[in-house]
Design a protein around this motif. Sequence first.
Motif, PDB file in Angstrom:
ATOM      1  N   VAL A  58     -37.461 -70.433  -3.578  1.00 54.66           N
ATOM      2  CA  VAL A  58     -37.649 -70.591  -5.023  1.00 54.66           C
ATOM      3  C   VAL A  58     -39.045 -71.098  -5.363  1.00 54.66           C
ATOM      4  O   VAL A  58     -39.506 -70.943  -6.499  1.00 54.66           O
ATOM      5  N   ALA A  59     -39.726 -71.694  -4.392  1.00 53.22           N
ATOM      6  CA  ALA A  59     -41.070 -72.201  -4.666  1.00 53.22           C
ATOM      7  C   ALA A  59     -42.046 -71.069  -4.961  1.00 53.22           C
ATOM      8  O   ALA A  59     -43.085 -71.287  -5.597  1.00 53.22           O
ATOM      9  N   ASN A  60     -41.711 -69.861  -4.516  1.00 50.21           N
ATOM     10  CA  ASN A  60     -42.590 -68.713  -4.734  1.00 50.21           C
ATOM     11  C   ASN A  60     -42.233 -67.918  -5.983  1.00 50.21           C
ATOM     12  O   ASN A  60     -42.833 -66.877  -6.231  1.00 50.21           O
ATOM     13  N   GLU A  61     -41.251 -68.386  -6.749  1.00 48.92           N
ATOM     14  CA  GLU A  61     -40.821 -67.669  -7.952  1.00 48.92           C
ATOM     15  C   GLU A  61     -41.138 -68.528  -9.174  1.00 48.92           C
ATOM     16  O   GLU A  61     -40.445 -69.498  -9.469  1.00 48.92           O
ATOM     17  N   PRO A  62     -42.200 -68.211  -9.933  1.00 50.86           N
ATOM     18  CA  PRO A  62     -42.627 -69.085 -11.041  1.00 50.86           C
ATOM     19  C   PRO A  62     -41.643 -69.143 -12.201  1.00 50.86           C
ATOM     20  O   PRO A  62     -41.667 -70.096 -12.978  1.00 50.86           O
ATOM     21  N   SER A  63     -40.771 -68.147 -12.350  1.00 51.23           N
ATOM     22  CA  SER A  63     -39.860 -68.145 -13.499  1.00 51.23           C
ATOM     23  C   SER A  63     -38.583 -68.938 -13.250  1.00 51.23           C
ATOM     24  O   SER A  63     -37.739 -69.038 -14.142  1.00 51.23           O
ATOM     25  N   ILE A  64     -38.429 -69.488 -12.052  1.00 53.69           N
ATOM     26  CA  ILE A  64     -37.230 -70.286 -11.768  1.00 53.69           C
ATOM     27  C   ILE A  64     -37.404 -71.675 -12.362  1.00 53.69           C
ATOM     28  O   ILE A  64     -38.433 -72.326 -12.175  1.00 53.69           O
ATOM     29  N   ARG A  65     -36.383 -72.121 -13.077  1.00 54.45           N
ATOM     30  CA  ARG A  65     -36.386 -73.459 -13.669  1.00 54.45           C
ATOM     31  C   ARG A  65     -35.510 -74.386 -12.842  1.00 54.45           C
ATOM     32  O   ARG A  65     -34.453 -73.988 -12.355  1.00 54.45           O
ATOM     33  N   PHE A  66     -35.961 -75.609 -12.735  1.00 59.70           N
ATOM     34  CA  PHE A  66     -35.187 -76.625 -12.027  1.00 59.70           C
ATOM     35  C   PHE A  66     -34.559 -77.546 -13.067  1.00 59.70           C
ATOM     36  O   PHE A  66     -35.245 -78.068 -13.952  1.00 59.70           O
ATOM     37  N   PHE A  67     -33.241 -77.732 -12.955  1.00 62.35           N
ATOM     38  CA  PHE A  67     -32.510 -78.457 -13.988  1.00 62.35           C
ATOM     39  C   PHE A  67     -33.004 -79.887 -14.143  1.00 62.35           C
ATOM     40  O   PHE A  67     -33.010 -80.431 -15.231  1.00 62.35           O
ATOM     41  N   ARG A  68     -33.394 -80.499 -13.051  1.00 59.49           N
ATOM     42  CA  ARG A  68     -33.873 -81.881 -13.130  1.00 59.49           C
ATOM     43  C   ARG A  68     -35.394 -81.954 -13.114  1.00 59.49           C
ATOM     44  O   ARG A  68     -35.974 -83.003 -12.855  1.00 59.49           O
ATOM     45  N   HIS A  69     -36.037 -80.797 -13.360  1.00 62.33           N
ATOM     46  CA  HIS A  69     -37.493 -80.715 -13.509  1.00 62.33           C
ATOM     47  C   HIS A  69     -38.228 -81.237 -12.278  1.00 62.33           C
ATOM     48  O   HIS A  69     -39.308 -81.814 -12.380  1.00 62.33           O
ATOM     49  N   PHE A  70     -37.639 -81.022 -11.101  1.00 59.84           N
ATOM     50  CA  PHE A  70     -38.284 -81.431  -9.859  1.00 59.84           C
ATOM     51  C   PHE A  70     -38.264 -80.247  -8.905  1.00 59.84           C
ATOM     52  O   PHE A  70     -37.195 -79.814  -8.475  1.00 59.84           O
ATOM     53  N   PRO A  71     -39.435 -79.679  -8.564  1.00 57.00           N
ATOM     54  CA  PRO A  71     -39.464 -78.488  -7.700  1.00 57.00           C
ATOM     55  C   PRO A  71     -38.837 -78.762  -6.337  1.00 57.00           C
ATOM     56  O   PRO A  71     -38.956 -79.853  -5.780  1.00 57.00           O
ATOM     57  N   LYS A  72     -38.186 -77.733  -5.797  1.00 56.57           N
ATOM     58  CA  LYS A  72     -37.540 -77.853  -4.494  1.00 56.57           C
ATOM     59  C   LYS A  72     -37.822 -76.606  -3.670  1.00 56.57           C
ATOM     60  O   LYS A  72     -38.424 -75.638  -4.146  1.00 56.57           O
ATOM     61  N   LEU A  73     -37.372 -76.641  -2.418  1.00 59.59           N
ATOM     62  CA  LEU A  73     -37.512 -75.523  -1.501  1.00 59.59           C
ATOM     63  C   LEU A  73     -36.132 -75.022  -1.117  1.00 59.59           C
ATOM     64  O   LEU A  73     -35.188 -75.800  -0.975  1.00 59.59           O
ATOM     65  N   GLY A  74     -36.031 -73.712  -0.931  1.00 55.53           N
ATOM     66  CA  GLY A  74     -34.765 -73.146  -0.509  1.00 55.53           C
ATOM     67  C   GLY A  74     -34.520 -71.801  -1.156  1.00 55.53           C
ATOM     68  O   GLY A  74     -35.315 -71.309  -1.967  1.00 55.53           O
ATOM     69  N   ALA A  75     -33.400 -71.195  -0.790  1.00 51.64           N
ATOM     70  CA  ALA A  75     -33.049 -69.868  -1.289  1.00 51.64           C
ATOM     71  C   ALA A  75     -32.129 -69.984  -2.500  1.00 51.64           C
ATOM     72  O   ALA A  75     -31.407 -70.971  -2.669  1.00 51.64           O
ATOM     73  N   TYR A  76     -32.153 -68.945  -3.332  1.00 57.52           N
ATOM     74  CA  TYR A  76     -31.315 -68.900  -4.539  1.00 57.52           C
ATOM     75  C   TYR A  76     -30.837 -67.471  -4.738  1.00 57.52           C
ATOM     76  O   TYR A  76     -31.622 -66.517  -4.662  1.00 57.52           O
ATOM     77  N   GLN A  77     -29.535 -67.327  -4.974  1.00 56.96           N
ATOM     78  CA  GLN A  77     -28.953 -66.016  -5.237  1.00 56.96           C
ATOM     79  C   GLN A  77     -28.013 -66.128  -6.425  1.00 56.96           C
ATOM     80  O   GLN A  77     -27.241 -67.087  -6.538  1.00 56.96           O
ATOM     81  N   ALA A  78     -28.092 -65.163  -7.331  1.00 52.05           N
ATOM     82  CA  ALA A  78     -27.212 -65.123  -8.496  1.00 52.05           C
ATOM     83  C   ALA A  78     -26.701 -63.702  -8.672  1.00 52.05           C
ATOM     84  O   ALA A  78     -27.433 -62.732  -8.456  1.00 52.05           O
ATOM     85  N   CYS A  79     -25.430 -63.590  -9.055  1.00 52.24           N
ATOM     86  CA  CYS A  79     -24.798 -62.286  -9.265  1.00 52.24           C
ATOM     87  C   CYS A  79     -24.099 -62.290 -10.621  1.00 52.24           C
ATOM     88  O   CYS A  79     -23.548 -63.312 -11.055  1.00 52.24           O
TER      89      CYS A  79
END
Length: 634
Positions: A261-282
């Motif tokens: 997710v660190a490489n995807e600028p349009s991803i928002r973090f709910f607690r406004h703190f950037p993190k590392l890891g994978a994200y999948q949504a369907c």
Amino acid sequence: MPGRVTHDSRYLQDLVGDALARGCAEVITAQPNDPVEYLGQYLMRYVKNVEIIGDYTKDKEAQLEAKKAELEAATAAAEEASKKSETRQEAVVELANTILEPRELLQKAVDLIVKHTAANCAYAAAVAEPEMADWPAPEDPEDPAAQESEDEPDPADVEKEGEEGEEGDGAPAEPEAGEDEEGDEEGQGKGPKIEAPIDYSRKYLSYIVATAGQEFLISTEMYRPEPPAEEPEEGEPPPVPVPFTFRIIDEKRPMIYAPNVANEPSIRFFRHFPKLGAYQACGVCCPSNGEYKAIIAADTLFPESAGQPLSQEDQDFIWHISRALSQAYDTVERKAHEQTSSKNAKEDMDKLKKTLHELAVQPQEEPATNESAEGELGAEGGEGEGEAAGEGEEEQDGEDAVSVAKAELKELTEALRAAKTATHTASKKLSLSQAVLAVIKDRVKDVAPDALHTMRHRSAVPQATFQVIKAVLHVLGKDPETFSNWKRAFSYFNKDLFKEVQAYDATQERKLDAWARARRCYKALPEEDTGGIGTTAMKMMEEEMPNTHLGVLLFMWLKLVRKVARRSVALHEAETAEKGLTEQRAAKEEELQKAIEAKAEEQAAAKKAEEEEEAARKAEEEGEGEGEEGEGDE
């Protein structure tokens, strides 16, 4: 001893004999110059060869054991993978065939994802449509529109329902001859109706379920950013990109995946703190109409998870879960629609209105206590008037204290009679409103099971009905933050809500702040020119829940509760006025009695003084007569 094998010879035969025999045979074959040295060197080479062969044998055995262990591990892994695949497949099939409330389906899906994948966090959001905004009250509290007037149009005034004629309530006018035929002819040759595409531009994501540790998401909504200005000013920050998850509904992409997710600028973090890891949504898309109903997502964000990408097997499983969830969603919505459409409450509502009309027009008997009270007042008033007339004959001026008191008593008696009539009228009106409210409460109680099932199983917000439900929750004293939208209000959709509606005491003093908020809710509904909630709003509520007409019933409940409260206040004021007049009349009667007694005393004193004066006069006259007689004798 010849032929006897000793222990030493056995030892040599077992351990040395073979090597020595081979060496001797080699010496005989080679016939070296120094056979002893040759034999010794051979024996040394023999020992080394044995060691090499032993090591080789051990290596071979170790390799065989390793291959065996690897083969067994591969077999076990294959069996485990096959078993895991079967378990996953069974879970997917079971989810697809599950019939639960939409929220329960989503919760089951996220639990399965966490159980069968490396993702430690999973959550789901409903694709929600913004709820109808409340009526904006004027900022000036003195504005007449901001105040609830006593004569505010009351479309739910069912007590007057049916008093007017039935003109216009008949069946709709029949079409003229040939009208239908023309319509049929015009309709011939037309193709099937094409449904308009679903507009997701106003919709937002409302998170409703999450796994343990992610409960904060349940109170979270994700909205689109404000569109950028057409001509941005200098120094303005760049526009905020649309959140990554909205690509599912905007671009009709059933699945999106970000390995980091660190490489995807349009991803928002709910607690406004950037993190590392994978994200999948369907997307959860109903097969029947292609509409996206929900989004299910999972991540491996650090530190809650390892921060590693999801394996292909995990990605596939999450995808299959979303497909199974789509199928289950479609089945649940179809069954809910069938149940809602299988029954129409219009006939029951017509019966309800007829019952209320009969209740409103039935003759009301006058209470005996009121008649006796009026009789007493009339008798006392007549007696007072007679006494006043009698006294008037005796008194020439008619303006003494007794006459004034009797005149005032007569006025108080008439005012008290009017007050008793007003109290009786207010009591009758209150009793009628309470009877009407009781009938409506019974009807609300009857539709409660079907209404709860509909509210808990539908995904779309019943806009008009929800405005009325919010108004009811305001009146019941609930915290507005707990039902600011359909998701938050869901916690009230249970039997307790209808129990509170049944138990609500409409005669209690109204909390005006709560009623003002309730008024802003139902005044947001479409209104007629008269300023009241019109047929458009009623039709909306009927169409939203045709099997119960819950919105219409609760709206009637609101209006009757308000009417009972007002009439309870009116009765209290009438009783207070009657009590005050009763006390004034009693005081005036006491004052009259004292005035009569004082007048009697004055009359007695005057009569006594007159008698004494007459006696003195007579005595004086007698004295003068005796004096004249004495003078005559002389």
